[in-house]
Motif scaffolding. Structure first.
Motif, mmCIF file in Angstrom:
data_model
loop_
_atom_site.group_PDB
_atom_site.id
_atom_site.type_symbol
_atom_site.label_atom_id
_atom_site.label_comp_id
_atom_site.label_asym_id
_atom_site.label_seq_id
_atom_site.Cartn_x
_atom_site.Cartn_y
_atom_site.Cartn_z
ATOM 1 N N LYS A 52 0.830 -1.122 -0.290
ATOM 2 C CA LYS A 52 -0.098 0.076 -0.095
ATOM 3 C C LYS A 52 0.635 1.321 -0.009
ATOM 4 O O LYS A 52 0.398 2.133 -0.543
ATOM 5 N N PRO A 53 1.882 1.374 0.766
ATOM 6 C CA PRO A 53 2.538 2.458 0.687
ATOM 7 C C PRO A 53 3.153 2.963 -0.568
ATOM 8 O O PRO A 53 3.116 4.223 -1.084
ATOM 9 N N GLU A 54 3.703 2.064 -1.683
ATOM 10 C CA GLU A 54 4.065 2.489 -2.750
ATOM 11 C C GLU A 54 2.732 2.877 -3.762
ATOM 12 O O GLU A 54 3.057 3.782 -4.241
ATOM 13 N N ASP A 77 3.961 10.426 2.609
ATOM 14 C CA ASP A 77 4.198 9.341 1.742
ATOM 15 C C ASP A 77 5.860 9.048 1.663
ATOM 16 O O ASP A 77 5.963 7.962 1.203
ATOM 17 N N ILE A 78 6.533 9.752 1.931
ATOM 18 C CA ILE A 78 8.037 9.215 2.052
ATOM 19 C C ILE A 78 7.979 8.250 3.433
ATOM 20 O O ILE A 78 8.694 7.262 3.063
ATOM 21 N N ASP A 79 7.488 8.428 4.496
ATOM 22 C CA ASP A 79 7.388 7.477 5.653
ATOM 23 C C ASP A 79 7.059 6.339 5.218
ATOM 24 O O ASP A 79 7.574 5.163 5.754
ATOM 25 N N PHE A 121 13.618 11.804 3.758
ATOM 26 C CA PHE A 121 14.080 10.475 3.075
ATOM 27 C C PHE A 121 15.629 9.961 3.553
ATOM 28 O O PHE A 121 15.761 8.712 4.048
ATOM 29 N N VAL A 122 16.246 10.796 3.785
ATOM 30 C CA VAL A 122 17.873 10.651 4.445
ATOM 31 C C VAL A 122 17.604 10.150 5.965
ATOM 32 O O VAL A 122 18.149 9.379 6.515
ATOM 33 N N GLU A 123 16.596 11.045 6.522
ATOM 34 C CA GLU A 123 16.282 10.687 8.026
ATOM 35 C C GLU A 123 16.047 9.388 8.249
ATOM 36 O O GLU A 123 16.539 8.666 9.209
ATOM 37 N N GLN A 124 14.985 8.959 7.438
ATOM 38 C CA GLN A 124 14.493 7.655 7.704
ATOM 39 C C GLN A 124 15.710 6.509 7.475
ATOM 40 O O GLN A 124 15.841 5.421 8.051
ATOM 41 N N THR A 170 10.865 -0.527 -1.395
ATOM 42 C CA THR A 170 10.844 -1.144 -2.566
ATOM 43 C C THR A 170 10.169 -0.344 -3.421
ATOM 44 O O THR A 170 9.793 -0.762 -4.518
ATOM 45 N N SER A 171 10.014 1.065 -3.155
ATOM 46 C CA SER A 171 9.227 1.930 -4.404
ATOM 47 C C SER A 171 10.174 2.215 -5.534
ATOM 48 O O SER A 171 11.388 2.350 -5.487
ATOM 49 N N ASP A 172 9.669 2.196 -6.680
ATOM 50 C CA ASP A 172 10.730 2.289 -7.825
ATOM 51 C C ASP A 172 10.251 3.605 -8.534
ATOM 52 O O ASP A 172 10.435 3.862 -9.840
ATOM 53 N N LEU A 173 9.759 4.535 -7.790
ATOM 54 C CA LEU A 173 9.688 5.857 -8.146
ATOM 55 C C LEU A 173 10.885 6.466 -8.594
ATOM 56 O O LEU A 173 11.839 6.547 -7.800
#
Length: 823
Positions: free
Chosen positions: A105-107, A123-125, A237-240, A488-491
């Motif tokens: 679902k996240p992607e 969305d990033i999280d 994104f970097v923080e995560q 696993t996001s390919d964006l």
């Protein structure tokens, strides 16, 4: 007959709409379109995500072979028999797709928000799921790392001990040998030298031994820092990634033009703050999953603080040893200058002894550096393997090889983009978005490029002194992890940035500024404009080939006289055809003279090189360089003779060059007759060619000396231990007359710089030459760039004139000079 047909079996090859694990959608689409030669619209319909039948056949083996071919392209396929099986397959595929949708679902949420302006922090999280298991460092490796760090840390202490010993010996001499000065017995000069000489030598030697410790670190001229308030998504994104890897969050994030990413200590070894630097080509050319993996690798080095600092300290010390062993600064050159210009014998001896001490210190640092490299190379490889495990656990083991391959693709593409920039810079233009051009070049790599990359990844080997393992070993190690990956996001990674285009343009202009190129809106063009410009340039070269055949030489200016008005078109056409016919008959002799000129040119360069080696004091066989005697007058005479031989061949070729020049003149007369509005433009270019031809001898001389000079520089660059004094004398001999020739050369550059070589923009030749020569005075590159700038200008002028003349000749059905025989 119809009943028989109904009993025959029919096999279908079905594409489920899904791709095999680790396959990039865009890459699969491009490969599929290329293999089956389909339009983009048809490919998009096939890759809609729904099951689709791609082949029907009565032969099961044919169907299975076709399915295997599709699977190699990354498609998930199945061979089915009959409509019932097909329906079952469709239901299974849809069911699997539904399950995948629920588990990811996240992607899916992110995919709905492809617009970067709509992508939220939440969305990033949601792109991350789970935590990465820390990579444990074995006790044995920890001990080896500690032992290696201690050994390398001892090397500077050993160097300092050596420096201290020299200082102590100098001090001991100054205190305990004072009687040498007091008990002079009438020999004042000898007493001063025997007492003061060692003190001067020791002081200078200690200074130059300490100098590597004081050498300033490299600092960037222009840095692009990301504002955390403006680039909140990327910082999140970097923080995560840092939270899941167990690394501290970087205090600052920089972006640059390189195909690379790196994390480093912001303020040295004992700093607690990190700096992350990300290359914009990665952001443009990678998916967010690939980028997440790369950043997890970089932060993986920092997840174990003590191990990271041990590795960082080793790298810092090795870089320091390298600077001390090889990097020369103004103090080194000043010491050489003092020793060579000193007229007092005692001072000269003292300075030469000091130089010998400096040479010895460099040799010691050189040896210590290789000891450090040997100690670190095995440890460095293990550090990379450990960091790779973090990458695999972030983006998935199966995805690691694709990221590695993508890095290689982008590196090749970056060099292609750089080559295009070099070509367009001859026209005074540079692309305004280098990362965008890099991504474009990566999307247009050839089959040969991909084969080359595959061979490199499959057959790479780790060298003895390599601190990084080869890609093949790293891929194998990552695959052993068998990690699913938590991202696993390919964006595209670009969705993480606000206005990535503007940021990429800032990075591009900063890169140009750091290389001494001052660019404004007049010099910067878009990717499409650069491709169009270089495409036109390629077409022009093809036109040049069609018009001149194999007889055009950009370094040789043809004699072209002024244009005259055409009163009788057919008479000019007939004269033009007769000119071409005459040259065809003489072309064999022309080719033979060209071969002789090449050999004469080589002999001249060899003679200049031999003179340079001999003048520098090397023991050389002068006969092999074309000299029978080695007296200065004999050497000068031989050089004059060889230059005369070359010019004699040039004169023999002159009648044929005149025919080529006459062909061009007649073709342009016909063109001006058809297009009188262009007469002034063409006449200006011909006048500039005349000015350039008047300096042909100077161009040839600069070419000779440049080649000899470049050869000497190459020899000494490959032999860092070579005698610097002899090297300098060889350089001085090779460029003895170049400054005088260069002044004349620049004078003609100023003359022709006002000439238009096309109907669009002026030729800013002086600007280009000055940009090429900046900061390199005295080197082979300096003079070669001047010569190359002039020949490029000449080539562009001849391209333009050749295009115009050829268009006129085609209008009058005049056959080209060189008729290619169809194969």
């Amino acid at each position: 007959m119809g009943a028989v047909e109904k009993t025959l079996e029919e096999y279908k090859v079905l594409f489920s709409g899904r791709l095999r694990q680790g396959v990039e959608p865009e890459q699969a689409k491009q490969s599929f379109a290329k293999v089956f030669k389909l339009s983009a619209d048809r490919v998009d319909r096939i890759f809609s995500g729904q099951p689709v039948s791609l082949k029907k056949t009565g032969d099961k083996q044919v169907a299975e072979k076709f399915a295997l071919r599709l699977e190699k392209l990354g498609l998930e396929c199945l061979v089915v028999n009959g409509n019932t099986a097909e329906k079952a397959f469709e239901n299974k595929a849809l069911e699997s797709k539904s399950l995948e949708s629920k588990s990811r679902k996240p992607e899916k949420a992110a995919i709905k928000k492809l617009n970067p302006n709509q992508l939220s922090i939440q969305d990033i999280d949601r792109m991350f799921s789970g935590q990465i298991k820390p990579v444990n460092v074995s006790a044995g490796y920890s001990l080896m790392l500690l032992f290696g760090a201690l050994i390398i840390l001892l090397l500077p202490l050993l160097y300092l001990a050596m420096t201290g010993a020299v200082a102590a010996l100098t001090g001991y001499h100054a205190i305990h040998n004072l009687d040498l000065l007091l008990d002079r017995q009438g020999m004042i000069l000898a007493a001063v030298f025997s007492y003061g000489g060692p003190i001067v030598i020791g002081t200078i030697l200690v200074f130059f031994l300490l100098k590597p410790l004081l050498a300033p670190a490299y600092s960037r001229e222009v840095e692009i820092r990301l504002d955390p308030r403006k680039y909140r998504r990327f910082y999140r994104f970097v923080e995560q990634i840092c939270q899941r890897v167990g690394s501290p969050m970087p205090a600052e994030i920089l972006v640059d033009h390189q195909v690379n990413a790196s994390a480093s200590l912001k303020k040295g070894l004992f700093s607690k703050e990190l700096t992350l630097t990300v290359g914009m080509p990665l952001i443009y050319g990678m998916s967010s999953r690939q980028l997440a993996g790369i950043l997890a690798h970089e932060f993986g080095h920092f997840s174990q603080s003590w191990a990271m600092r041990a590795g960082f300290s080793m790298g810092y010390i090795i870089n320091w040893l390298y600077r001390g062993a090889f990097v020369r600064d103004k103090w080194d050159y000043l010491l050489e200058k003092w020793s060579e210009e000193s007229e007092w014998f005692g001072a000269m001896i003292t300075l030469y002894i000091a130089r010998a001490g400096v040479w010895l210190s460099r040799k010691i640092l050189h040896g210590l550096m290789y000891v450090a490299l040997f100690v670190r190379q095995g440890l460095g490889r293990q550090m990379e393997f450990d960091a790779d495990r973090y990458e695999a656990r972030m983006s998935g083991s199966q995805h690691f090889s694709q990221t590695t391959r993508r890095l290689v693709e982008l590196s090749i593409a970056y060099h292609r983009a750089d080559e295009l920039n070099n070509r367009s810079w001859t026209e005074g233009k540079l692309v305004n978005n280098l990362p965008e051009m890099t991504e474009f070049q990566a999307a247009h790599l050839t089959d040969d490029d991909h084969k080359y990359i595959t061979l490199g990844l499959e057959n790479g080997k780790t060298g003895l002194m390599d601190t990084h393992p080869c890609d093949q070993a790293r891929i194998a190690s990552a695959e052993k992890e068998k990690a699913e990956g938590i991202f696993t996001s390919d964006l595209s990674a670009r969705v993480l940035f606000q206005s990535p285009e503007k940021l990429a343009e800032r990075v591009t202009t900063a890169f140009y500024a750091n290389n001494g190129l001052v660019c404004d809106s007049r010099h910067l063009i878009s990717r499409d404009q650069q491709l169009e410009m270089t495409g036109r340039s390629q077409q022009s070269f093809e036109t040049l080939e069609a018009y001149w055949g194999r007889w055009f030489d950009a370094s040789k200016v043809l004699p072209v006289v002024s244009l005259s008005d055409v009163e009788d078109e057919q008479a000019v056409v007939k004269k033009l055809e007769q000119c071409k016919l005459t040259f065809r008959r003489m072309s064999v002799d022309y080719d033979q003279l060209e071969d002789q000129l090449v050999k004469a040119n080589d002999r001249m360069i060899s003679a200049l090189l031999g003179r340079a080696w001999f003048a520098a004091g090397f023991e050389v066989d002068m006969e092999s360089y074309g000299f029978e005697r080695t007296e200065p007058e004999a050497i000068a005479r031989t050089l004059r003779e060889k230059a005369g031989d070359f010019q004699a061949l040039v004169k023999k070729q002159l009648p044929m060059n005149k025919l080529l020049g006459e062909q061009l003149r007649l073709g342009l007369m016909l063109y001006v007759h058809l297009h009188p509005e262009d007469k002034q433009l063409i006449s200006g270019m011909i006048s500039a060619l005349k000015s350039l031809r008047s300096q042909q001898v100077i161009l040839d001389k600069i070419w000779y000396s440049t080649q000899a000079l470049g050869h000497i520089e190459k020899v000494f660059s490959e032999e860092p231990d070579a005698n610097k004094d002899m090297y300098q004398r060889a350089m001085d001999s090779a460029r003895e007359n170049i400054p005088e020739w260069h002044n004349q050369f620049m004078a003609v550059a100023d003359t022709i710089s006002v000439c238009l070589y096309s109907g669009e923009q002026p030729n800013d030749l002086g600007h280009h030459i000055n940009a090429y020569l900046k900061g390199a005075e005295g080197s082979a590159d300096y003079y070669y760039s001047a010569w190359e700038g002039m020949t490029w200008w000449h080539r562009r002028v001849m391209l333009r004139l050749g295009e115009l003349a050829l268009s006129a000749e085609r209008h009058y059905d005049v056959q080209p000079l060189q008729i290619k025989v169809a194969s």
